[in-house]
Design a protein around this motif. Sequence first.
Motif: not given
Lengths: 313, 337
Positions: A134, A136-137, A139-141, A212, A248-249, A280, A282, A284-286, B1, B44-45, B69, B72, B91-94
């Motif tokens: 649940g 999204n994005s 990350s390390d944090a 996603l 990549k979501p 969803d 997803s 982070n690509m990092k 959430m 967020r991104e 962070i 991207n 297509l890389h977003t969420s």
Amino acid sequence: MKIVEFNSNNKNEVHKQIVLIFGIGLIGTSILNKIQSLFLSNVTTLNFSWDNEYQQNIDLNNIIKIIFQQEKGINIDVIWCAGKAGFFSTQESINDEIQSYKSVLKFVNDLSIQMKGSIITFHLFSSAGGLFEGQNSVSDASLPKPLRPYGYLKQLQENLLLENSVDFNFIIYRPSSVYGYIPNTRIGLISNILYKSIRNEFVEIFASKSSLRDYVYVEDISSFVIGKIVNLKEINRHNNIYYLVSGKPTSIEEIMMILENILNKKIYYSYNLIQTNTLDNSFNMKLVPYNFINTPLSLGLEKTYNDLLSFNF
Amino acid sequence: MSDKIILSIVIPVYSGEQFLLKLFNRINELRNRWLEDNAPIEIRELIFVDDNSIDNSSVILADLCINNIWVNCLKMSKNFGQHPASIAGILHTSGNWVVTLDEDLQHPPEKIELMLYKAISQDLDIVYASPLNGPHGKISRDLTSVLFKKFMVLLTGDSNIPLYNSFRLIRGDIARSASSVCSHDTYLDVSFSWFTKAIGKYELELNDLRSENGQKSGYSFLKLFSHARKLLLSTQVRIYRLFALLGVLLFAFGVLYSGYIFVNEFLHPGKYGSRGWPSLIISTMIFGATSIILLSIVLEYISLITLKIQGKPVFYVINRNMSNEIKKYFKSKYENS
């Protein structure tokens, strides 16, 4: 469980290695197959009871006997990728898995005390999807916040490993949604859609069209793990959690579009909106490790389709 | 959430080295302001899509990406163009909502909140920035652009075409769904319009800084031509239906005219001196009309097949529910004053 013995050859140094794989599912079998394809190896299948603690101790003692027969200084990798308790499992059904995991962890601890001079590494397959469901994005944090028993199980397994890994190395892998096809293993969402669609059967998808997920191809995971097994010097005890994600979501709808293109026909499907599975997820690509090679989704799906065809049709 | 609205921003980059840092700083300011205000919106991104840039943009982007962070970068293998780059980014977003904007500071990121307010308060799925002024800096360019769009509306029957703008706010599900069905020649905005008709505009001043600074504008006749081609390929070109109508009229006229000649020849034999002329005209008219009608039917079939290949959906389900928190936030900010 399987014991694999082989000689790895890394930068002109030959190491005799033993890999113990607990859980011969999609990931476990993929790792086994990859080792067999890359190295001349000897595979032994041994019993390991998943629900009887007494029998587990007997089984683990048998494994120790085999290991003691080996020469000193052998490198031992124990891979835990058991997943009898799947994503939808209940609290009751995961109790057996917790017990088995504790037994194996104790076994690895004992082994590391008795086998001084050997490099012993425990590889735990956790679950990014279970820990960060649940979110999204991620990350390390981000902090793990499981929403279901399966996620709590994975969190508990990670914590137990962190608390008990005094004398051995460990690596935690957090794969997202793994796809791929290997015969006689649990068939996942994508393989199931492909299998039914090849037979022109109706598919019910337990998610919403726009849900996603982050999909990773199983062979990318096994290649990465073997890289870690062979490159012993790389293991860093303080930074050994790897997110095996693509970054990549992808929506189910996008998957269906690609699958219809691969199959070159319409897929008959409907969505069953289970509220708990439409969230969803997803990453982070990092988070993608620098040496984790991601097969492009369309290519991975094509490979899955070809594997399904060659083994079933 | 969390009930926060998550925003994803996508920026295709081709030659923006002089603008990128300023653009990033402005987006970062907006992000920090929302965080400080504890607003129920979060960026967020931020995804920069390096479309094989021709200047120093890659280096700047790499630096931004390493130090933030939430930033991207995607690097395209070759220059694919703005729409494919936007598609790759989307297509890389969420996020719940996706914003696309240009690299050259033409689009003020500070207006995103108002665009979001417009979308939420009016239950819209897409909000396009609509320039109050001529955005291209030259009357001739702005006029050509307006005329071009009007001509395209006439040709395709798509009344949304005048709204199309690369500064857009799109509901996340729709942005990703539409992007995933796009083929290489699909016009991205046409694809959005297959999924929703809840499209609105937010009027604001847009300035083409490149043009104002005497640099080469991103606007050219060739680009206009390319846009027209893509638009026509992605939409049902309604004009062939006019041809079909013409064919039917010609056919009807041919039949009536032949009847008229037949009656005249019967009542006044020998009236038409040059033998064969009426039958030549009638047969040309009827067979010509039949060909036009058949051609229109073939075009209709091709159009249907093209739309299917382009991914036009049979239906699409959307959830427009918004949290009370965001409604309260906008109400207190924009409706109480």
